[in-house]
Design a protein around this motif. Structure first.
Motif, PDB file in Angstrom:
ATOM      1  N   LEU A 185       0.823  -1.207   0.000  1.00  0.00           N
ATOM      2  CA  LEU A 185       0.000   0.000   0.000  1.00  0.00           C
ATOM      3  C   LEU A 185       0.860   1.261   0.000  1.00  0.00           C
ATOM      4  O   LEU A 185       1.901   1.309   0.669  1.00  0.00           O
ATOM      5  N   PRO A 186       0.431   2.303  -0.719  1.00  0.00           N
ATOM      6  CA  PRO A 186       1.157   3.570  -0.658  1.00  0.00           C
ATOM      7  C   PRO A 186       1.076   4.174   0.734  1.00  0.00           C
ATOM      8  O   PRO A 186       0.149   3.895   1.492  1.00  0.00           O
ATOM      9  N   ASP A 187       2.044   5.028   1.077  1.00  0.00           N
ATOM     10  CA  ASP A 187       2.101   5.534   2.447  1.00  0.00           C
ATOM     11  C   ASP A 187       0.971   6.506   2.781  1.00  0.00           C
ATOM     12  O   ASP A 187       0.777   6.853   3.945  1.00  0.00           O
ATOM     13  N   ARG A 188       0.217   6.941   1.786  1.00  0.00           N
ATOM     14  CA  ARG A 188      -0.949   7.778   2.092  1.00  0.00           C
ATOM     15  C   ARG A 188      -2.148   6.939   2.539  1.00  0.00           C
ATOM     16  O   ARG A 188      -3.153   7.472   3.015  1.00  0.00           O
ATOM     17  N   ALA A 189      -2.058   5.613   2.367  1.00  0.00           N
ATOM     18  CA  ALA A 189      -3.139   4.712   2.760  1.00  0.00           C
ATOM     19  C   ALA A 189      -2.847   4.124   4.140  1.00  0.00           C
ATOM     20  O   ALA A 189      -1.696   3.934   4.526  1.00  0.00           O
ATOM     21  N   VAL A 190      -3.910   3.829   4.876  1.00  0.00           N
ATOM     22  CA  VAL A 190      -3.800   3.195   6.183  1.00  0.00           C
ATOM     23  C   VAL A 190      -4.505   1.840   6.142  1.00  0.00           C
ATOM     24  O   VAL A 190      -5.639   1.747   5.665  1.00  0.00           O
ATOM     25  N   LEU A 191      -3.820   0.815   6.628  1.00  0.00           N
ATOM     26  CA  LEU A 191      -4.403  -0.509   6.748  1.00  0.00           C
ATOM     27  C   LEU A 191      -4.985  -0.668   8.151  1.00  0.00           C
ATOM     28  O   LEU A 191      -4.293  -0.418   9.146  1.00  0.00           O
ATOM     29  N   VAL A 192      -6.251  -1.073   8.234  1.00  0.00           N
ATOM     30  CA  VAL A 192      -6.926  -1.347   9.502  1.00  0.00           C
ATOM     31  C   VAL A 192      -7.265  -2.829   9.543  1.00  0.00           C
ATOM     32  O   VAL A 192      -7.812  -3.364   8.575  1.00  0.00           O
ATOM     33  N   VAL A 193      -6.952  -3.484  10.645  1.00  0.00           N
ATOM     34  CA  VAL A 193      -7.217  -4.915  10.803  1.00  0.00           C
ATOM     35  C   VAL A 193      -8.081  -5.119  12.038  1.00  0.00           C
ATOM     36  O   VAL A 193      -7.762  -4.606  13.118  1.00  0.00           O
ATOM     37  N   THR A 194      -9.173  -5.859  11.877  1.00  0.00           N
ATOM     38  CA  THR A 194     -10.032  -6.140  13.021  1.00  0.00           C
ATOM     39  C   THR A 194     -10.816  -7.427  12.778  1.00  0.00           C
ATOM     40  O   THR A 194     -10.670  -8.093  11.763  1.00  0.00           O
ATOM     41  N   SER A 195     -11.649  -7.770  13.738  1.00  0.00           N
ATOM     42  CA  SER A 195     -12.575  -8.900  13.661  1.00  0.00           C
ATOM     43  C   SER A 195     -13.818  -8.500  14.421  1.00  0.00           C
ATOM     44  O   SER A 195     -13.833  -7.456  15.091  1.00  0.00           O
ATOM     45  N   ASP A 196     -14.883  -9.297  14.356  1.00  0.00           N
ATOM     46  CA  ASP A 196     -16.030  -8.954  15.197  1.00  0.00           C
ATOM     47  C   ASP A 196     -16.326 -10.016  16.248  1.00  0.00           C
ATOM     48  O   ASP A 196     -17.379  -9.978  16.876  1.00  0.00           O
ATOM     49  N   HIS A 197     -15.400 -10.933  16.473  1.00  0.00           N
ATOM     50  CA  HIS A 197     -15.558 -11.879  17.572  1.00  0.00           C
ATOM     51  C   HIS A 197     -14.241 -12.577  17.838  1.00  0.00           C
ATOM     52  O   HIS A 197     -13.342 -12.595  16.998  1.00  0.00           O
ATOM     53  N   GLY A 198     -14.132 -13.124  19.051  1.00  0.00           N
ATOM     54  CA  GLY A 198     -13.029 -14.005  19.374  1.00  0.00           C
ATOM     55  C   GLY A 198     -13.458 -15.456  19.240  1.00  0.00           C
ATOM     56  O   GLY A 198     -14.500 -15.757  18.657  1.00  0.00           O
ATOM     57  N   GLN A 199     -12.651 -16.365  19.774  1.00  0.00           N
ATOM     58  CA  GLN A 199     -12.929 -17.802  19.696  1.00  0.00           C
ATOM     59  C   GLN A 199     -12.684 -18.451  21.060  1.00  0.00           C
ATOM     60  O   GLN A 199     -11.795 -18.037  21.807  1.00  0.00           O
ATOM     61  N   VAL A 200     -13.459 -19.472  21.354  1.00  0.00           N
ATOM     62  CA  VAL A 200     -13.266 -20.272  22.562  1.00  0.00           C
ATOM     63  C   VAL A 200     -13.030 -21.713  22.135  1.00  0.00           C
ATOM     64  O   VAL A 200     -13.799 -22.270  21.341  1.00  0.00           O
ATOM     65  N   HIS A 201     -11.964 -22.325  22.650  1.00  0.00           N
ATOM     66  CA  HIS A 201     -11.675 -23.726  22.360  1.00  0.00           C
ATOM     67  C   HIS A 201     -12.661 -24.601  23.134  1.00  0.00           C
ATOM     68  O   HIS A 201     -12.681 -24.597  24.360  1.00  0.00           O
ATOM     69  N   VAL A 202     -13.476 -25.354  22.403  1.00  0.00           N
ATOM     70  CA  VAL A 202     -14.489 -26.209  23.015  1.00  0.00           C
ATOM     71  C   VAL A 202     -14.037 -27.669  23.015  1.00  0.00           C
ATOM     72  O   VAL A 202     -14.114 -28.354  24.044  1.00  0.00           O
ATOM     73  N   GLY A 203     -13.565 -28.143  21.866  1.00  0.00           N
ATOM     74  CA  GLY A 203     -13.146 -29.533  21.762  1.00  0.00           C
ATOM     75  C   GLY A 203     -14.339 -30.478  21.778  1.00  0.00           C
ATOM     76  O   GLY A 203     -15.455 -30.101  22.152  1.00  0.00           O
ATOM     77  N   PRO A 204     -14.124 -31.732  21.411  1.00  0.00           N
ATOM     78  CA  PRO A 204     -15.238 -32.699  21.387  1.00  0.00           C
ATOM     79  C   PRO A 204     -15.902 -32.869  22.746  1.00  0.00           C
ATOM     80  O   PRO A 204     -17.110 -33.104  22.835  1.00  0.00           O
ATOM     81  N   GLU A 205     -15.103 -32.724  23.820  1.00  0.00           N
ATOM     82  CA  GLU A 205     -15.646 -32.947  25.154  1.00  0.00           C
ATOM     83  C   GLU A 205     -16.511 -31.793  25.653  1.00  0.00           C
ATOM     84  O   GLU A 205     -17.217 -31.921  26.657  1.00  0.00           O
ATOM     85  N   GLY A 206     -16.479 -30.655  24.965  1.00  0.00           N
ATOM     86  CA  GLY A 206     -17.210 -29.487  25.434  1.00  0.00           C
ATOM     87  C   GLY A 206     -18.622 -29.349  24.902  1.00  0.00           C
ATOM     88  O   GLY A 206     -19.370 -28.477  25.353  1.00  0.00           O
ATOM     89  N   TRP A 207     -19.019 -30.193  23.961  1.00  0.00           N
ATOM     90  CA  TRP A 207     -20.358 -30.073  23.376  1.00  0.00           C
ATOM     91  C   TRP A 207     -21.384 -30.780  24.273  1.00  0.00           C
ATOM     92  O   TRP A 207     -21.187 -31.908  24.696  1.00  0.00           O
ATOM     93  N   ARG A 208     -22.459 -30.079  24.538  1.00  0.00           N
ATOM     94  CA  ARG A 208     -23.513 -30.583  25.414  1.00  0.00           C
ATOM     95  C   ARG A 208     -24.802 -30.807  24.618  1.00  0.00           C
ATOM     96  O   ARG A 208     -25.175 -29.984  23.788  1.00  0.00           O
ATOM     97  N   THR A 209     -25.500 -31.892  24.913  1.00  0.00           N
ATOM     98  CA  THR A 209     -26.788 -32.128  24.262  1.00  0.00           C
ATOM     99  C   THR A 209     -27.882 -31.344  25.001  1.00  0.00           C
ATOM    100  O   THR A 209     -27.701 -30.899  26.145  1.00  0.00           O
ATOM    101  N   LEU A 210     -29.021 -31.215  24.343  1.00  0.00           N
ATOM    102  CA  LEU A 210     -30.188 -30.567  24.942  1.00  0.00           C
ATOM    103  C   LEU A 210     -31.279 -31.589  25.252  1.00  0.00           C
ATOM    104  O   LEU A 210     -32.446 -31.237  25.406  1.00  0.00           O
ATOM    105  N   ALA A 211     -30.862 -32.859  25.367  1.00  0.00           N
ATOM    106  CA  ALA A 211     -31.837 -33.940  25.560  1.00  0.00           C
ATOM    107  C   ALA A 211     -32.655 -33.755  26.829  1.00  0.00           C
ATOM    108  O   ALA A 211     -33.817 -34.189  26.900  1.00  0.00           O
ATOM    109  N   ALA A 212     -32.084 -33.093  27.823  1.00  0.00           N
ATOM    110  CA  ALA A 212     -32.795 -32.935  29.094  1.00  0.00           C
ATOM    111  C   ALA A 212     -34.063 -32.110  28.960  1.00  0.00           C
ATOM    112  O   ALA A 212     -34.954 -32.186  29.814  1.00  0.00           O
ATOM    113  N   LEU A 213     -34.170 -31.334  27.890  1.00  0.00           N
ATOM    114  CA  LEU A 213     -35.348 -30.484  27.713  1.00  0.00           C
ATOM    115  C   LEU A 213     -36.533 -31.240  27.141  1.00  0.00           C
ATOM    116  O   LEU A 213     -37.672 -30.766  27.228  1.00  0.00           O
TER     117      LEU A 213
END
Length: 324
Positions: A185-213
């Motif tokens: 990019l030319p020096d008159r331009a500005v690069l902005v970097v962002t996201s709109d969420h983070g992440q949480v490591h769940v893994g196979p063991e972290g998934w819960r069923t809703l069978a109790a409902l």
């Protein structure tokens, strides 16, 4: 731990595009952006409408639209043909301005693209080098705002989680991408970097069923970490009690009215949003997620997002001048 209420005024992702376009206060943006004639916004997901979920109505990965649950990414509905994208999301992106959008070529004709990028100048890329060159050409041509989308970090995190070599390799690759963009990019331009969420490591063991409902839950929607539960007609209170009894140890349990009236999805919720949000909402508080019985393959995601923990709500905003 208490849920982190998202900020919808000032330094918020829903205000980023309007601030860059001069339509809302921008005093919270990095100083390097002030008086810059060209901004290249590299986003790791979509923030184009400049509105909170309470107003744009796309309230999750899977959304109740009329009588079907719409997967907004594949644009497939559970029990009918997919709806018109304009019906799902009526607000124009970029405040109605024709902004060039640099994103993957295969996204050109999807329903989701039409819902949140309609009216833009679509410029596809097939390789990361193509993304860089598209942005360079637009910046050299003097475009005031360029929107560029890269999904690698999100995709790798979902597929492999946050704690193995794949994720670390992706972070190194993104670091190179950002460096390549600044070098191009030319020096008159500005690069902005962002996201709109983070992440949480769940893994196979972290998934819960809703069978109790049992039959107190008629259907589900939303995301694994922000699961919407819909009750049979007249049974919302019973569903709320059951969800609280069974899942309050691992989730913040909201009624629809509490979630919307307290502003967790933003101010002034529209009638459309009120119809789409579940009667009950499970917002995961630990490293867990909740399986919708209608989409069991979602439990194959190794990390997930969408809840109200600081890890998911707080995101970085980085800015630097081009170096060409």
């Amino acid at each position: 731990m208490e849920p982190l209420r998202p900020a919808y005024d000032g330094a918020a992702v829903s205000n980023l595009v309007p601030a860059l376009l001069g339509a809302r206060p921008a005093d919270w943006l990095p100083e390097v952006l002030r008086d810059s004639p060209t901004v290249v916004l590299l986003v790791l997901t979509s923030i184009t409408t400049g509105l909170p979920p309470s107003q744009h109505g796309v309230t999750g990965f899977r959304v109740l639209v009329d009588h079907g649950v719409l997967n907004v990414l594949s644009w497939q509905s559970s029990d009918r043909r997919p709806p018109d994208p304009f019906v799902v999301q009526r607000h124009p992106p970029f405040l109605g301005r024709t902004v060039p959008v640099v994103t993957k070529t295969e996204f050109a004709s999807t329903g989701f693209t039409e819902a949140h990028l309609r009216g833009t100048r679509f410029l596809g890329w097939k390789t990361v080098s193509g993304l860089v060159e598209r942005c360079r050409q637009l910046a050299v041509a003097g475009e005031p705002l360029v929107y560029a989308y890269y999904d690698g970090v999100d995709a790798v995190a979902h597929a492999h989680g946050l704690y193995d070599g794949f994720y670390e390799a992706e972070l190194r690759a993104v670091d190179r991408l950002i460096g390549d963009l600044r070098d191009a990019l030319p020096d008159r331009a500005v690069l902005v970097v962002t996201s709109d969420h983070g992440q949480v490591h769940v893994g196979p063991e972290g998934w819960r069923t809703l069978a109790a409902l049992g039959d107190q839950m008629e259907r589900g929607a939303g995301d694994g970490r922000f699961r919407y539960l819909y009750a049979p007609r007249g049974a919302a209170a019973a569903l709320l009690d059951a969800a609280t009894d069974h899942y309050a140890d691992e989730a913040w349990v909201f009624s629809r009215e509490q979630l919307l009236d307290e502003g967790w999805l933003g101010p002034s919720p529209s009638a459309v949003t009120r119809r789409r949000v579940g009667d009950v909402v499970l917002a995961a508080r630990g490293a867990v997620a909740f399986v919708d019985p209608a989409l069991p393959r979602e439990a194959g995601l190794v990390s997930a997002h969408g809840s109200l923990t600081p890890t998911e709500v707080l995101v970085p905003l980085l800015a630097g001048r081009g170096r060409a």
